[in-house]
Enzyme design. Structure first.
Site, PDB file in Angstrom:
ATOM      1  N   ALA B 274       0.901  -1.270  -0.145  1.00 41.31           N
ATOM      2  CA  ALA B 274       0.084   0.012  -0.166  1.00 41.31           C
ATOM      3  C   ALA B 274       0.752   1.206  -0.108  1.00 41.31           C
ATOM      4  CB  ALA B 274      -0.962  -0.057   1.195  1.00 41.31           C
ATOM      5  N   HIS B 275       0.212   2.614  -0.198  1.00 38.54           N
ATOM      6  CA  HIS B 275       0.808   3.687  -0.212  1.00 38.54           C
ATOM      7  C   HIS B 275       1.875   3.894   0.997  1.00 38.54           C
ATOM      8  CE1 HIS B 275      -3.216   5.663   1.344  1.00 38.54           C
ATOM      9  NE2 HIS B 275      -2.967   4.693   1.988  1.00 38.54           N
ATOM     10  N   ASN B 276       2.841   4.657   0.785  1.00 40.05           N
ATOM     11  CA  ASN B 276       3.720   5.151   1.718  1.00 40.05           C
ATOM     12  C   ASN B 276       4.441   3.850   2.562  1.00 40.05           C
ATOM     13  OD1 ASN B 276       1.704   7.472   1.616  1.00 40.05           O
ATOM     14  ND2 ASN B 276       3.621   8.230   2.196  1.00 40.05           N
ATOM     15  N   SER B 294       1.555   2.884   5.016  1.00 38.95           N
ATOM     16  CA  SER B 294       2.544   3.591   5.790  1.00 38.95           C
ATOM     17  C   SER B 294       3.345   2.403   6.510  1.00 38.95           C
ATOM     18  CB  SER B 294       1.731   4.633   6.825  1.00 38.95           C
ATOM     19  OG  SER B 294       1.312   5.584   5.918  1.00 38.95           O
TER      20      SER B 294
END
Lengths: 380, 380, 380
Positions: B274-276, B294
């Protein structure tokens, strides 16, 4: 598809139902590729499905639909008496029902309504040769060393690489790619954006849905200080006849030798089959299941959704894995497994019952401790 | 690959085995991209893998294969004495074996047969420059503002968008798409139908398998009455050197900043990052695992299949997650975790033992209740 | 994006952190599609997000970033006082903070820093019309019977099949395929290598990420001796307005009728939605979750990652499924479910507590047995 589910839902006291209704239905569903393109009279359908007509022979049916969503001009079916209320509630123009079912609307009577409805589906299914007419699209790319059979469809942006073989009447739809040396048998259908990679072999009458990847490298690395080194994956994938593989599923090529998918295997969407696996005839694998490297799965096995099988397993014929189960080692033929780690299904059901009673057990243990203490005090 | 596994299985009393055999083998596997394209004599292979020849030096080997499926003209290996029976049973023309292994067929002897076989795999692996010869295919589309290095292969229907950079000797195979501003380093290999989206960066010697998506938007929405509003995802994905990402895996771009995949990370098929997220060097992630937004994963972490990590986690170096485990929070370096919610592996094993004995515990509690009652009656 | 995370991490005693740092950062991230393409002064940003400027109005901000990675020229935000230490540690040029937050660097003060940062993201987000300028790429393939609206972008190698309809201002990016009769509304964005198959309908303002497959066949087979026969899947998929579907997710077409995805549904990557499902407004489905055939999911439902829902379920409005839960049957509105098989979340938490104490319970049972035995001996 003119019926508006919305209207019926609000007008018929179904408001307690938790599910939504379609608000953006477009009335006119005709046009190429639409289900509403064809229509039949009820008599023709009754003959086609081998049922007994109980209604006007010239009633025009232009689509099939599930019992709840079906509306004017649509034919549905009543699988069993369990759905009698839904049938009474339905706006379907006609129904396929059991011989003795009490029916308020025109119907076709037969012994097995589900099987008859499946035959009706075939009648209404668009013809493959209309969807994918024979011919090589001008915007496709077929290598001159490839061998392409009779009446093959090759879509726009599709790529058939050097040395590939495509059998008669097969479809390589738009955006699908056959890499160097890939082979596809006869009457197979590769949907848009499928990738069949170097040297892999697909049999006859296969259906590979969009995004399927055949022949990605197996996941093999040798760990050394500061690095993970790739172990070359030089084998292939061999897929038998009458196999169907769902959207975005992946079958890895063997490290050496072959990953084998046998005849009539049916694989759902987003499934992973690792390198050197062998999957036996007629085994069905539901969505998001995964099978580890070198695992051999027998014939007629059923894997429900999100199942995980470890590597180097062997699974006997006819085994059933419940959804979300996870297994390793050897599973004897015919077993029904559930849970992770997987246990015999009955044992798992009993274990889950205990889990629901752990509160009570804990209280009982505490209670027993107190009572035993009192007894000890008394006897002391 | 002429040996017919089928024949041997039926003729050699292996019928009790639960797994299937390949029935649709095509005899002639020569042609471009096939493993059978090359052959070496046993002496050359022994020299290449650094082993001692124990057999005819001029024996021609034309393919490598696993011990069970190997046949005439094929070389296999015996990883350990555990496979002695399989070796005796094998129809392989020759074997790579340990120094002291008793072998009935021509063999190459060495200390680590698995490592030697891996070296042999390199010998038989098709050369990348043959599969993907340098050149830009006439049916590809390369934007005039893109910068393409020396000896790059760009396949048919591949798209290199505005402002993209492709390093020397990299491969953008058929149907792969580099969206605006994407960058790929040197000697990287993007298989058919890969998508590297806006502004994302892929390092050197990366391998992205078919269907990989680099730079899809992170899953971020703000809930307001009657709507979910998209939070713009304006960051990128940065992928280090020597990274391999399996078929149909997805790496989301950062909301702002970068999702980072460090050097030598190896990701299997159908994995979600997922993002980050930040994934540390040499971490290996098996198929169908997912990592929430994250989350920071350390170096040399191993995630088995179908693992789930929550968002905003931090996972220390060298952690191992067993298959199907699910974890959240902080996981200290070096821990081995299992189960969902994940526990220390030894604790999880013990807990599973208890689960198998819940039947007995429940009986024992009932029995104790009865006996305590009797004691209470006596003493009352 | 000039700050080097690496430098700060080694110089600021963060070495105890388990996660890695980016070592291959490229200094110059300008160019088409890069986040660093635009810059604003702090005063403009404060006005745009509706906050109060507390710092030099002409401070130039050229990118947004998370609090830890942000560096010179970058703006970040402090969601709550929990992140005060990270804020003090940060090298961000400026911060968006709460009204009363003590801040050492230039800042924008407002009531909801997260919401304000989201507004700033919109400011810095690349404009869709720059990334996908209106026009039909010369290397795309649009069937002459297709109907394409105003200001549509159709990318290289994209395919728009016979009878397709594409609404105004929609984007069919490179390599995406619309099969025969597919329809896409206005202002929708189909990323590279998306497949929308025969007759399926996508509404307005939809975003389909790369590798999405809309309209793959449902997984339906009739088992007969020696074969699994395909049940034709002749329905379609209907997707409402403002829907977003993540990379490599699959929505199967209905057997007959429609699989329905309602307005504002948000689906993450690698999700499976089977045939004849209906997903209600604003329901959010996280990565790698799967929903079985004919299941109806209500409005405002939240499914965390790797959730599995069985077929023929009905799930009420506002239900929440915890990560990795697996459920079947009927789930009443508003419930929070966890585990597999899923239980009420509080019950599941309590059950997990018991699981961690099974060691103790087993010891206590053994201890009680001994003590009861002693009591029995005494009283005997």
């Amino acid at each position: 598809m003119p019926s508006t589910l919305m209207t019926r839902l609000t007008s018929q006291t179904r408001s307690s139902r938790p599910w939504p209704t379609a608000r953006n239905r477009i009335e006119d569903l005709s046009g190429p590729g639409r289900p509403a393109d064809m229509s039949y009279d009820l008599k023709s359908i009754a003959e086609h499905v081998g049922g007994q007509l109980d209604g006007p022979p010239d009633l025009v049916i232009h689509a099939l639909c599930g019992i709840e969503a079906a509306g004017a001009g649509e034919l549905s079916f009543v699988a069993s008496k369990k759905y009698a209320a839904a049938a009474a509630d339905s706006s379907a123009a006609a129904l396929i029902v059991a011989t003795d079912f009490e029916c308020q609307v025109p119907c076709i009577r037969c012994q097995d309504p589900t099987a008859a409805f499946n035959r009706a589906l075939k009648l209404f299914a668009p013809r493959r040769e209309e969807l994918f007419p024979p011919g090589v699209h001008a915007d496709s790319s077929v290598d001159e060393s490839a061998s392409v059979g009779q009446d093959v469809h090759i879509g726009a942006s599709a790529v058939v690489g050097p040395g590939c073989i495509v059998g008669d009447r097969s479809v390589i739809a738009a955006g699908a790619v056959l890499a160097v040396g890939a082979r596809v048998g006869e009457d197979s259908l590769l949907y848009p954006n499928v990738s069949v990679l170097r040297g892999c072999i697909v049999g006859d009458r296969a259906i590979l849905h969009s995004g399927v990847v055949i022949g990605s490298d197996g996941f093999g690395f040798a760990r050394e200080p500061g690095a993970l080194h790739k172990i070359p994956q030089i084998g292939i994938v061999r897929i038998g006849n009458d196999v169907e593989i769902g959207a975005n599923s992946c079958i890895d090529r063997a490290t050496a030798g072959e990953t084998v998918i046998m005849d009539f295997v049916k694989i759902d969407n987003l499934v992973q089959v690792a390198h050197n696996c062998e999957i036996g005839d007629r085994t069905a694998i539901s969505a998001q299941s995964g099978i580890g490297g070198s695992t051999k799965v027998g014939r007629d096995v059923i894997m429900a959704g999100q199942v995980g099988l470890a590597d180097h397993m062997s699974v006997g014929d006819g085994v059933i894995f419940a959804a979300k189960s996870g297994s390793h080692g050897f599973v004897a033929p015919g077993r029904i497994m559930a849970g992770a780690p997987a246990r015999d299904h009955r044992e798992w059901v009993r274990m889950n019952g205990h889990l629901g009673r752990l509160d009570r057990y804990a209280r009982e243990i505490a209670d027993l401790k107190q009572r035993v203490e009192e007894l000890e005090n008394e006897s002391g």
